[in-house]
Design an enzyme around this catalytic site. Structure first.
Site, PDB file in Angstrom:
ATOM      1  N   ARG A  24       0.877  -1.166   0.000  1.00 24.44           N
ATOM      2  CA  ARG A  24       0.000   0.000   0.000  1.00 24.44           C
ATOM      3  C   ARG A  24       0.914   1.215   0.000  1.00 24.44           C
ATOM      4  O   ARG A  24       1.737   1.400   0.900  1.00 24.44           O
ATOM      5  CB  ARG A  24      -0.906  -0.033   1.226  1.00 24.44           C
ATOM      6  CG  ARG A  24      -1.897   1.135   1.313  1.00 24.44           C
ATOM      7  CD  ARG A  24      -1.397   2.201   2.256  1.00 24.44           C
ATOM      8  NE  ARG A  24      -2.399   3.215   2.574  1.00 24.44           N
ATOM      9  CZ  ARG A  24      -2.130   4.338   3.223  1.00 24.44           C
ATOM     10  NH1 ARG A  24      -0.902   4.598   3.637  1.00 24.44           N
ATOM     11  NH2 ARG A  24      -3.077   5.208   3.471  1.00 24.44           N
ATOM     12  N   ASP A  66       1.680   4.840   0.563  1.00 29.95           N
ATOM     13  CA  ASP A  66       1.152   5.965   1.327  1.00 29.95           C
ATOM     14  C   ASP A  66       1.197   7.254   0.511  1.00 29.95           C
ATOM     15  O   ASP A  66       2.209   7.572  -0.120  1.00 29.95           O
ATOM     16  CB  ASP A  66       1.985   6.133   2.607  1.00 29.95           C
ATOM     17  CG  ASP A  66       1.562   7.337   3.407  1.00 29.95           C
ATOM     18  OD1 ASP A  66       0.419   7.352   3.891  1.00 29.95           O
ATOM     19  OD2 ASP A  66       2.372   8.285   3.528  1.00 29.95           O
ATOM     20  N   GLU A 107      -2.750   4.947  -1.926  1.00 29.42           N
ATOM     21  CA  GLU A 107      -3.574   5.922  -1.226  1.00 29.42           C
ATOM     22  C   GLU A 107      -3.494   7.203  -2.041  1.00 29.42           C
ATOM     23  O   GLU A 107      -2.395   7.701  -2.315  1.00 29.42           O
ATOM     24  CB  GLU A 107      -3.075   6.194   0.190  1.00 29.42           C
ATOM     25  CG  GLU A 107      -3.937   7.220   0.898  1.00 29.42           C
ATOM     26  CD  GLU A 107      -3.267   7.879   2.096  1.00 29.42           C
ATOM     27  OE1 GLU A 107      -3.984   8.501   2.895  1.00 29.42           O
ATOM     28  OE2 GLU A 107      -2.033   7.796   2.225  1.00 29.42           O
ATOM     29  N   PHE A 144     -16.036   7.395  -0.664  1.00 28.72           N
ATOM     30  CA  PHE A 144     -16.974   6.441  -0.074  1.00 28.72           C
ATOM     31  C   PHE A 144     -16.983   6.621   1.441  1.00 28.72           C
ATOM     32  O   PHE A 144     -18.049   6.734   2.062  1.00 28.72           O
ATOM     33  CB  PHE A 144     -16.573   5.015  -0.450  1.00 28.72           C
ATOM     34  CG  PHE A 144     -17.542   3.952   0.006  1.00 28.72           C
ATOM     35  CD1 PHE A 144     -18.480   3.441  -0.866  1.00 28.72           C
ATOM     36  CD2 PHE A 144     -17.515   3.459   1.306  1.00 28.72           C
ATOM     37  CE1 PHE A 144     -19.380   2.461  -0.461  1.00 28.72           C
ATOM     38  CE2 PHE A 144     -18.403   2.486   1.729  1.00 28.72           C
ATOM     39  CZ  PHE A 144     -19.341   1.984   0.847  1.00 28.72           C
ATOM     40  N   HIS A 145     -15.796   6.645   2.044  1.00 34.28           N
ATOM     41  CA  HIS A 145     -15.724   6.816   3.501  1.00 34.28           C
ATOM     42  C   HIS A 145     -16.369   8.122   3.931  1.00 34.28           C
ATOM     43  O   HIS A 145     -17.186   8.156   4.873  1.00 34.28           O
ATOM     44  CB  HIS A 145     -14.274   6.805   3.987  1.00 34.28           C
ATOM     45  CG  HIS A 145     -14.145   7.303   5.393  1.00 34.28           C
ATOM     46  ND1 HIS A 145     -13.965   8.635   5.701  1.00 34.28           N
ATOM     47  CD2 HIS A 145     -14.231   6.659   6.581  1.00 34.28           C
ATOM     48  CE1 HIS A 145     -13.939   8.783   7.014  1.00 34.28           C
ATOM     49  NE2 HIS A 145     -14.095   7.589   7.567  1.00 34.28           N
ATOM     50  N   GLN A 196      -8.643   8.009   9.198  1.00 31.74           N
ATOM     51  CA  GLN A 196      -9.954   8.559   9.490  1.00 31.74           C
ATOM     52  C   GLN A 196     -10.347   8.386  10.956  1.00 31.74           C
ATOM     53  O   GLN A 196     -11.141   9.160  11.476  1.00 31.74           O
ATOM     54  CB  GLN A 196     -11.000   7.953   8.565  1.00 31.74           C
ATOM     55  CG  GLN A 196     -10.686   8.137   7.082  1.00 31.74           C
ATOM     56  CD  GLN A 196     -10.438   9.590   6.690  1.00 31.74           C
ATOM     57  OE1 GLN A 196     -10.908  10.519   7.342  1.00 31.74           O
ATOM     58  NE2 GLN A 196      -9.681   9.783   5.620  1.00 31.74           N
TER      59      GLN A 196
END
Length: 615
Positions: A256, A258, A295, A322-323, A390
């Protein structure tokens, strides 16, 4: 193949050392009290092959007669960022598990965790006892927050200064390798969070070795990396080789990246594309599936589209819209960047398009309109109701369980797990963990620690929250973030975990849910009642999810079609609700009317009746 950077143990007490130091005229390898002159090579590289060196041997590099410094490509810093580097036998790190070659993106159910706070031990070894429970839950991939060596023993991981070294307080290289092997033996993939956009502010010596940093680009965390200026060839090699290390030496299944949108590069081939091309080629040579996940705050498909469309060819990206849509709807939060969210139609758009910003300039994020990414498959977007950022963004690091009620937690689970995208869960989310996850560090420099405290206060200014954030450098801030796994075995926490497990089972076993598609889907929104209806189908079956995001009961008319069975009503007593009034089945061709409780969701499918859920 090029000789590797850093220390490469060759066996039988022999080790090759190589360092990129174009700013130096002379480089010495410091072993105990002795110094060995390293041989210069082209493009600023220096090397030496030495006998009498075993794994664990401490070493440093000295530039132009100066003091010894840790290896920029150190694999282990057993005495912290200011101590010597240690030789590691990389060939002995990870075991190949027979039959394991990785997972397809569509089979990913990602569980993000922070090694230091996930278990009482705060180590890689401390994660292993929980792998069976996660597999039982339906998780298929662990995502580890960054483990590159950082200052001290408490950090989110984004202040790493030795990208190749595995954090010593977590268990070092051997601990990570054993965790990866344990995951693969249980059928779990491992995704590692890596940071290629900046380095941490304490313990970094890279600038003394070469032009690693750019004078043209800055990030919110300091100077950007030099991927396109003079000397950038060595910087690019450094980070590409780092990515390859995780894939080949530790058998990591995905990275992933960052803040990938903060990686500036105006060269003909962007560093992200070079990373993708190299990693994918290496994985293909070994018959493995390895994924790069970005990300990115950019509302567009550049990260995942192929070079023929001007993209970088990464495999997937996080979908923040979406979040933000889910969070604003379920909490009522409109502070900061949530100020432009909260409309049900926006959530409907994310189900269809992944991004919502196609129409207007967004003042807070200073974002311009984006494309709907129409041709990008659903499995290339990762969605979530919570993640480390988040949860950590609120001033006190409150999880959703502390910002919303139990019905909202169930509704959030349904929205994420019944979406057509790859789901990500943040550690403890599945049982409603109540411990916060505030930002924490353990810098040794008091001035730097004070600067971080001030930075956190200014970060929250746009949110207009009252109070002061916890001191990131106080050990109690870190301790407050430790999980309470025992909660999962009782009360509503147990019910919530069981609901997550059932949703994930249905996601696997119902064809219309298992097939991640952005074409065979119909999404409608009733703004008046706050009802979102999502219909997904295959040639064989259909799944209809109806979400009442409103604060009042809703009457929802479902069009007629094939016979449908009720699989889940989150307001049912079995899920800790007040009781369902929705029938268990609906006949073929009959229009159905659902009387839905506030903040609830219902899942109907055309499949046959299945066994009862085990508690």
């Amino acid at each position: 193949m090029q000789d590797r950077l850093g220390a490469t143990y060759l066996g039988r007490g022999r080790c090759r050392f190589q360092v990129w130091a174009p700013l130096a005229k002379r480089v010495e390898l410091v072993l105990d009290e002795s110094r060995v002159d390293m041989q210069p090579a082209q493009a600023g590289y220096f090397f030496a092959t030495v006998d009498g060196v075993e794994p664990g041997t401490r070493y440093r590099f000295a530039l132009d007669g100066g003091p010894g410094m840790p290896d920029p490509a150190s694999r282990h810093q057993p005495e912290g960022v200011d101590g010597p580097s240690a030789v590691v036998d990389l060939e002995a790190m990870a075991d190949d598990v027979p039959g394991w070659s990785g997972l397809s993106l569509s089979d990913h159910v990602i569980y993000e965790l922070h090694v230091g706070t996930f278990s009482p031990e705060g180590t890689f070894e401390g994660v292993v006892p929980y792998l069976g429970e996660l597999r039982d839950l339906g998780v298929t991939a662990l995502e580890l927050m960054p483990v590159a060596q950082f200052p001290g023993d408490r950090n989110w991981g984004y202040d790493g200064v030795y990208p190749f070294a595995v954090q010593d307080s977590y268990g070092g290289p051997g601990g990570l390798a054993r965790l990866v092997t344990a995951c693969h033996r249980r059928g779990l993939a491992v995704v590692l969070d890596v940071v290629y956009n900046h380095l941490g502010p304490e313990g970094d010596h890279l600038a003394e070795f070469g032009p690693y940093f750019s004078n043209r680009y800055r990030t919110p965390w300091g100077k950007g990396m030099n991927f396109d200026g003079p000397g950038s060839e060595g910087v690019r090699r450094f980070f590409v080789e780092n990515a390859v290390q995780w894939i080949e030496d530790y058998r990591i299944d995905g990275l992933r990246l960052d803040a990938a949108d903060r990686i500036e590069d105006r060269s003909p081939t962007h560093i992200l594309r070079e990373l993708a091309d190299t990693v994918h080629a290496r994985a293909a040579d070994r018959g493995r599936r390895v994924h790069l996940i970005a990300e990115s705050c950019l509302d567009g498909g550049q990260m995942v589209e192929g070079p023929d469309h001007g993209g970088y060819g990464l495999d997937a990206q996080w979908a923040d819209d979406f979040h933000h849509s889910v969070h604003a709807l379920l909490t009522g939060d409109r502070a900061g960047y949530y100020g432009v969210f909260g409309a049900l139609g926006q959530l409907a758009r994310t189900f269809r398009d992944a991004f919502i910003y196609r129409d207007a300039y967004v003042p807070h994020g200073q974002r311009i309109p984006a494309s709907p990414a129409a041709d990008i498959p659903a499995e290339r977007f990762v969605v979530y109701a919570q993640n480390h950022d988040q949860v950590g963004n609120p001033m006190f690091g409150e999880r959703l369980a502390m910002q919303a009620g139990f019905e909202e937690l169930k509704l959030a689970a349904g929205l994420v797990l019944l979406s057509p995208f790859v789901p990500l869960l943040f550690m403890g989310e599945e049982y409603g963990e109540e411990a916060p996850f505030p930002f924490f560090v353990s810098f040794s420099d008091p001035a730097l620690a004070a600067k971080v405290r001030g930075g956190r206060i200014s970060d929250f200014a746009s949110f207009e929250w009252a109070g002061r954030p916890p001191d990131p450098g106080d050990e109690s801030t870190f301790e407050s973030a430790r999980l309470h796994h025992e909660l999962a075995s009782s009360g509503r926490h147990r019910l919530l975990r069981t609901l997550y497990r059932e949703l994930l089972r249905l996601r696997r076993e119902v064809p219309a849910l298992a097939r991640l598609s952005r074409t065979d889907i119909e999404v409608t929104a009733d703004e008046t009642q706050g009802v979102l209806m999502v219909r997904r189908w295959t040639e064989r079956d259909e799944a209809l999810a109806v979400f009442n995001t409103g604060q009042a009961a809703a009457s929802v008319v479902v069009p007629g079609g094939r016979p449908r069975l009720k699989r889940i009503d989150s307001s049912d007593e079995r899920w800790g609700g007040s009781g369902t009034v929705i029938p268990d089945a609906f006949g073929e061709g009959l229009e159905a009317k659902l009387e839905m409780k506030p903040r609830s969701f219902v899942l109907l499918t055309g499949e046959g009746r299945e066994r009862e859920v085990e508690g």
